[in-house]
Design an enzyme around this catalytic site. Sequence first.
Site, PDB file in Angstrom:
ATOM      1  CD1 TRP A  76      -2.355  -2.149   1.605  1.00  0.00           C
ATOM      2  CD2 TRP A  76      -3.041  -1.043  -0.199  1.00  0.00           C
ATOM      3  NE1 TRP A  76      -3.405  -2.857   1.039  1.00  0.00           N
ATOM      4  CE2 TRP A  76      -3.840  -2.199  -0.068  1.00  0.00           C
ATOM      5  CE3 TRP A  76      -3.287  -0.184  -1.280  1.00  0.00           C
ATOM      6  CZ2 TRP A  76      -4.865  -2.521  -0.964  1.00  0.00           C
ATOM      7  CZ3 TRP A  76      -4.314  -0.497  -2.177  1.00  0.00           C
ATOM      8  CH2 TRP A  76      -5.088  -1.658  -2.013  1.00  0.00           C
TER       9      TRP A  76
ATOM     10  CG  ASP B 250      -3.399   4.121   3.985  1.00  0.00           C
ATOM     11  OD1 ASP B 250      -4.473   3.930   4.603  1.00  0.00           O
ATOM     12  OD2 ASP B 250      -3.115   3.522   2.926  1.00  0.00           O
TER      13      ASP B 250
ATOM     14  CE  LYS C 105      -8.875  -2.977   3.296  1.00  0.00           C
ATOM     15  NZ  LYS C 105      -7.920  -2.067   2.698  1.00  0.00           N
TER      16      LYS C 105
HETATM   17  C1  LIG Z   1      -7.369  -1.515   1.534  1.00  0.00           C
HETATM   18  C2  LIG Z   1      -6.305  -0.482   1.675  1.00  0.00           C
HETATM   19  C3  LIG Z   1      -6.196   0.593   0.768  1.00  0.00           C
HETATM   20  C4  LIG Z   1      -7.092   0.737  -0.449  1.00  0.00           C
HETATM   21  O1  LIG Z   1      -8.375   1.000  -0.093  1.00  0.00           O
HETATM   22  P1  LIG Z   1      -9.506   1.287  -1.206  1.00  0.00           P
HETATM   23  O2  LIG Z   1     -10.637   1.772  -0.369  1.00  0.00           O
HETATM   24  O3  LIG Z   1      -9.766   0.007  -1.911  1.00  0.00           O
HETATM   25  O4  LIG Z   1      -8.995   2.335  -2.108  1.00  0.00           O
HETATM   26  C5  LIG Z   1      -5.199   1.520   0.981  1.00  0.00           C
HETATM   27  N1  LIG Z   1      -4.364   1.428   2.040  1.00  0.00           N
HETATM   28  C6  LIG Z   1      -4.437   0.418   2.920  1.00  0.00           C
HETATM   29  C7  LIG Z   1      -3.479   0.370   4.066  1.00  0.00           C
HETATM   30  C8  LIG Z   1      -5.406  -0.576   2.769  1.00  0.00           C
HETATM   31  O5  LIG Z   1      -5.498  -1.572   3.649  1.00  0.00           O
END
Ligand SMILES: *Cc1c(COP(=O)(O)O)cnc(C)c1O
Length: 359
Positions: free
Chosen positions: A102, A171, A195
């Site tokens: 990511w 993030d 998540k």
């Molecule tokens: C799942 C995830 C993303 C991407 O998320 P989307 O909503 O599909 O764009 C980005 N960063 C992390 C750490 C993730 O777990």
Amino acid sequence: MTRAFNFCAGPAALPTAVLAEAQEQLLDWNGRGVSVMEMSHRSPEFVSIATEAEQDLRDLLSISDDYSVLFVQGGASAQFASIPLNLSALGERVDYVNTGTWSSKAIAEASRYADVNIVASAEPNQFTTLPDQASWRCSDNAAYLHYTPNETINGLEFDWVPDVDAPLVADMSSTILSRPVDVSQFGVIYAGAQKNIGPAGLAIVIINKELLGRARQDIPTCMNYKVVAQSNSMYNTPPTLAWYFSGLVFKWIKAQGGLVAMEAINRRKADKLYKAIDTSDFYNNPVALNSRSWMNVPFTLADDRLNSLFVSQADENGLLNLAGHRSVGGMRASIYNAVPEAAVDALVEFMSVFERENG
Ligand SMILES: *Cc1c(COP(=O)(O)O)cnc(C)c1O
């Protein structure tokens, strides 16, 4: 009704109590005779849902009035572009730490808009060890430093918060609300909802108000944090249903005892699963002990040819979505807040039986 144990990385398990409550309110929210999905986002009913959800999130994370909380669309991936467009000028220097899949994606997207300096990378060790902060080569004048506290695919998680001069951007998609954090250490925290917050379709941005108003002229208006903040995330139609669900999840976390309680439960769940992996020669997790994710636990079997048998037998036993990410293979158990300790107990038991039969 039977609910399986769902280890999906995302969209992930939601608390059963939250789903039941939403089900009860589905056709008739609070005696209004309509569902949340059918309400104007500007109606007093929805504004009350939205305001309460924001306040509950502020309570959980002790977010001060120095921060705006934004509810936006486009997932975390849209934030990969939103961050440089909102916080840096064209071609300005921005710092990124690369600890996995990511972070790499965030770096690739930011490189389209800014001059990215990768201050440190865990790639040389296959993303199994965090680069020590003493080795980071930060820019003197970066508009911000971006990092990924928990790498959902690689299972690598910071157990510390970087201490840097530039505003810190995190993030937190797969770790937010798993334990307390000191929001005041961050310039921006963002997270896709699917998540550890609620259903897909929503991302949350927690931003220090001092960072509002730095956006580029040509940024899409609906991505401009200042515009979104000034309109209480209603510049355009927000993802109302996901916002509502997230509010129910925040209340559920409060009822569990808040983030201190979640931390204790999550630590126990992770300890149990890693112990099962570490005490066996059949299962393996390659991540350094102090950098292991509490939320996403990747592991391999001694013999890769048993992978599909493991996944299918687990599935038959009500343990769903244990296949690893297609880019890394093996297994992965995501054990977010909504995955109960009983799910981890059942998984550990299954792993032991599987090893006995196949090891
Ligand atoms: C799942 C995830 C993303 C991407 O998320 P989307 O909503 O599909 O764009 C980005 N960063 C992390 C750490 C993730 O777990």
